[in-house]
Design a protein around this motif. Structure first.
Motif, PDB file in Angstrom:
ATOM      1  N   PHE A 223      33.399   0.493  37.559  1.00  0.00           N
ATOM      2  CA  PHE A 223      33.057   0.043  38.910  1.00  0.00           C
ATOM      3  C   PHE A 223      33.777  -1.253  39.257  1.00  0.00           C
ATOM      4  O   PHE A 223      34.248  -1.436  40.390  1.00  0.00           O
ATOM      5  CB  PHE A 223      31.549  -0.140  39.037  1.00  0.00           C
ATOM      6  CG  PHE A 223      31.120  -0.658  40.378  1.00  0.00           C
ATOM      7  CD1 PHE A 223      31.069   0.193  41.469  1.00  0.00           C
ATOM      8  CD2 PHE A 223      30.795  -1.999  40.561  1.00  0.00           C
ATOM      9  CE1 PHE A 223      30.687  -0.284  42.721  1.00  0.00           C
ATOM     10  CE2 PHE A 223      30.421  -2.478  41.795  1.00  0.00           C
ATOM     11  CZ  PHE A 223      30.365  -1.617  42.879  1.00  0.00           C
ATOM     12  N   LYS A 224      33.864  -2.172  38.304  1.00  0.00           N
ATOM     13  CA  LYS A 224      34.516  -3.453  38.558  1.00  0.00           C
ATOM     14  C   LYS A 224      35.983  -3.268  38.939  1.00  0.00           C
ATOM     15  O   LYS A 224      36.518  -3.988  39.790  1.00  0.00           O
ATOM     16  CB  LYS A 224      34.403  -4.355  37.332  1.00  0.00           C
ATOM     17  CG  LYS A 224      33.005  -4.933  37.119  1.00  0.00           C
ATOM     18  CD  LYS A 224      32.953  -5.802  35.866  1.00  0.00           C
ATOM     19  CE  LYS A 224      31.565  -6.421  35.697  1.00  0.00           C
ATOM     20  NZ  LYS A 224      31.463  -7.236  34.463  1.00  0.00           N
ATOM     21  N   LYS A 225      36.648  -2.282  38.307  1.00  0.00           N
ATOM     22  CA  LYS A 225      38.052  -2.021  38.631  1.00  0.00           C
ATOM     23  C   LYS A 225      38.198  -1.542  40.079  1.00  0.00           C
ATOM     24  O   LYS A 225      39.070  -1.989  40.822  1.00  0.00           O
ATOM     25  CB  LYS A 225      38.632  -0.985  37.676  1.00  0.00           C
ATOM     26  CG  LYS A 225      38.734  -1.460  36.226  1.00  0.00           C
ATOM     27  CD  LYS A 225      39.264  -0.336  35.343  1.00  0.00           C
ATOM     28  CE  LYS A 225      39.314  -0.777  33.880  1.00  0.00           C
ATOM     29  NZ  LYS A 225      39.782   0.314  32.996  1.00  0.00           N
ATOM     30  N   ILE A 226      37.326  -0.632  40.468  1.00  0.00           N
ATOM     31  CA  ILE A 226      37.387  -0.091  41.820  1.00  0.00           C
ATOM     32  C   ILE A 226      36.947  -1.126  42.850  1.00  0.00           C
ATOM     33  O   ILE A 226      37.506  -1.208  43.951  1.00  0.00           O
ATOM     34  CB  ILE A 226      36.502   1.178  41.935  1.00  0.00           C
ATOM     35  CG1 ILE A 226      37.154   2.349  41.199  1.00  0.00           C
ATOM     36  CG2 ILE A 226      36.250   1.559  43.398  1.00  0.00           C
ATOM     37  CD1 ILE A 226      38.423   2.863  41.837  1.00  0.00           C
ATOM     38  N   SER A 227      35.940  -1.927  42.502  1.00  0.00           N
ATOM     39  CA  SER A 227      35.373  -2.872  43.466  1.00  0.00           C
ATOM     40  C   SER A 227      36.392  -3.900  43.949  1.00  0.00           C
ATOM     41  O   SER A 227      36.254  -4.464  45.034  1.00  0.00           O
ATOM     42  CB  SER A 227      34.162  -3.585  42.869  1.00  0.00           C
ATOM     43  OG  SER A 227      34.529  -4.375  41.751  1.00  0.00           O
ATOM     44  N   LYS A 228      37.439  -4.136  43.140  1.00  0.00           N
ATOM     45  CA  LYS A 228      38.474  -5.082  43.538  1.00  0.00           C
ATOM     46  C   LYS A 228      39.264  -4.573  44.741  1.00  0.00           C
ATOM     47  O   LYS A 228      39.855  -5.366  45.485  1.00  0.00           O
ATOM     48  CB  LYS A 228      39.419  -5.347  42.372  1.00  0.00           C
ATOM     49  CG  LYS A 228      38.749  -6.065  41.197  1.00  0.00           C
ATOM     50  CD  LYS A 228      39.721  -6.235  40.043  1.00  0.00           C
ATOM     51  CE  LYS A 228      39.040  -6.914  38.855  1.00  0.00           C
ATOM     52  NZ  LYS A 228      39.960  -7.037  37.681  1.00  0.00           N
ATOM     53  N   ILE A 229      39.302  -3.265  44.900  1.00  0.00           N
ATOM     54  CA  ILE A 229      40.014  -2.666  46.037  1.00  0.00           C
ATOM     55  C   ILE A 229      39.062  -1.715  46.780  1.00  0.00           C
ATOM     56  O   ILE A 229      39.462  -0.662  47.271  1.00  0.00           O
ATOM     57  CB  ILE A 229      41.282  -1.915  45.575  1.00  0.00           C
ATOM     58  CG1 ILE A 229      40.966  -0.951  44.406  1.00  0.00           C
ATOM     59  CG2 ILE A 229      42.372  -2.884  45.173  1.00  0.00           C
ATOM     60  CD1 ILE A 229      42.126  -0.066  44.017  1.00  0.00           C
ATOM     61  N   ALA A 230      37.804  -2.111  46.871  1.00  0.00           N
ATOM     62  CA  ALA A 230      36.768  -1.237  47.442  1.00  0.00           C
ATOM     63  C   ALA A 230      37.062  -0.848  48.880  1.00  0.00           C
ATOM     64  O   ALA A 230      36.657   0.235  49.337  1.00  0.00           O
ATOM     65  CB  ALA A 230      35.404  -1.913  47.346  1.00  0.00           C
ATOM     66  N   ASP A 231      37.759  -1.710  49.630  1.00  0.00           N
ATOM     67  CA  ASP A 231      38.063  -1.401  51.025  1.00  0.00           C
ATOM     68  C   ASP A 231      38.964  -0.173  51.162  1.00  0.00           C
ATOM     69  O   ASP A 231      39.060   0.399  52.251  1.00  0.00           O
ATOM     70  CB  ASP A 231      38.729  -2.596  51.702  1.00  0.00           C
ATOM     71  CG  ASP A 231      37.754  -3.743  51.941  1.00  0.00           C
ATOM     72  OD1 ASP A 231      36.543  -3.512  51.818  1.00  0.00           O
ATOM     73  OD2 ASP A 231      38.211  -4.861  52.226  1.00  0.00           O
ATOM     74  N   GLU A 232      39.632   0.215  50.081  1.00  0.00           N
ATOM     75  CA  GLU A 232      40.541   1.357  50.123  1.00  0.00           C
ATOM     76  C   GLU A 232      39.844   2.666  49.770  1.00  0.00           C
ATOM     77  O   GLU A 232      40.474   3.723  49.746  1.00  0.00           O
ATOM     78  CB  GLU A 232      41.710   1.123  49.161  1.00  0.00           C
ATOM     79  CG  GLU A 232      42.547  -0.109  49.517  1.00  0.00           C
ATOM     80  CD  GLU A 232      43.644  -0.366  48.507  1.00  0.00           C
ATOM     81  OE1 GLU A 232      44.001   0.582  47.763  1.00  0.00           O
ATOM     82  OE2 GLU A 232      44.134  -1.509  48.444  1.00  0.00           O
TER      83      GLU A 232
END
Length: 324
Positions: free
Chosen positions: A174-183
């Motif tokens: 989740f932390k990896k995705i959350s860095k670019i969550a807007d995408e």
């Protein structure tokens, strides 16, 4: 098949331009066959980036621009004029807004599509999820912040064909995705599920002519390889509700999932175009090619009322050979 009526003064031939229809040979044949039933000579062309594509087996290939090219509408207008195109049919997500924008700009062809603005919203998974929720449609819970509850699924907000989808099982992912969550569109993931596609056709007057649910049995590279039509009244009712609340028109493909643990039916996404597996619904009695031709020639197509459940298609590879 639907009872299709064509205006007596209608053209006896139609030139149809597929947008990104490189592999739609089966649908192209269905369209040609529908034309023969209606006394219309259907000629097919397809707007592609390269000439060696399977649709060349039954039609002409026109080398075009990328959908993002700044001059794509101007070039498409030149093609329409040069080849006397009557109908535009988009088959990939990027072509939908192009078709809508072309109609709004030039208006010299017919196309069973939503407006370019509606197409842009539906192509953006984040915006479409907001619109579905605002309309009161049941969708998987969308993550908007706070402590995540796993598992989650992250879909690129402007992705297609299942590319780039991530299943998030724990906090590190989740932390990896959350860095670019807007995408991404991040929603609850249901591992025990069934997926359904609903092929729909709505006339320009807003009449729902076809709602054909089918279960997705096998998907390869984001495209259905095995699918079967089903008798699923709840899914038909949910699809009709979505069509009416969102004001949809033309050829529409709705995607649903059913959580097997709760039997809850949820809308995943809507593609305002013909789906790759629509030929299954056509084989089952949904005369969508006839509906398209009837509307394109100013005629009337009645509602398809005998779509047979239990019609299954299994798609396979066949070679188109070119000398290059």
């Amino acid at each position: 098949m639907a009872d299709v009526q064509v205006n007596n003064g209608a053209k006896s031939s139609l030139n149809v331009l597929f947008l990104g229809g490189a592999k739609r040979v089966s649908f192209g044949n269905k369209l040609i066959a529908a034309g023969q039933r209606l006394g219309i000579d259907v000629k097919i062309y397809s707007y592609e980036l390269e000439p060696e594509v399977p649709i060349a087996l039954i039609g002409g290939v026109i080398i075009g621009r990328r959908w993002s090219a700044p001059d794509v509408l101007d070039h498409l207008h030149q093609v329409v004029g040069a080849y006397k195109i009557d109908v535009l049919l988009p088959f990939v997500d990027g072509a939908i807004s192009i078709a809508g924008a072309y109609i709004a700009t030039y208006g010299d062809v017919w196309s069973p599509v939503v407006s370019s603005g509606k197409a842009d919203t539906l192509f953006d998974k984040v915006l479409s999820a907001r619109e579905f929720e605002a309309a009161g449609l049941d969708i998987p819970a969308t993550y908007t912040g706070g402590r995540p509850v796993f598992p989650l699924i992250a879909k690129p907000r402007r992705g297609s064909a299942s590319k780039g989808i991530e299943i998030i099982e724990g906090i590190n992912e989740f932390k990896k995705i959350s860095k670019i969550a807007d995408e991404y569109l991040i929603q609850t993931y249901y591992p025990e599920r069934e997926e359904y596609t609903v092929d729909c056709y709505i006339s320009h007057r807003g009449e729902i002519l076809c709602i054909s649910p089918r279960r997705r049995l096998e998907v390869v590279g984001g495209e259905v390889a095995r699918t079967v039509t089903v008798d699923y009244p709840e899914l038909t009712k949910a699809s009709e509700e979505a069509i009416v609340k969102l004001g949809l028109r033309g050829a529409i493909t709705l995607q649903y999932l059913r959580d097997l643990q709760t039997d809850r039916l949820m809308l995943m996404e809507i593609n305002p175009r013909l789906g790759g597996g629509v030929v299954c619904s056509i084989h089952a009695g949904a005369d969508i090619p006839g509906m398209i031709l009837a509307e394109a020639t100013g005629g009337v197509a009645e509602k398809a009322d005998q779509i047979r459940p239990g019609t299954m298609i299994c798609r396979y590879f066949e070679e188109a050979v070119f000398n290059v």
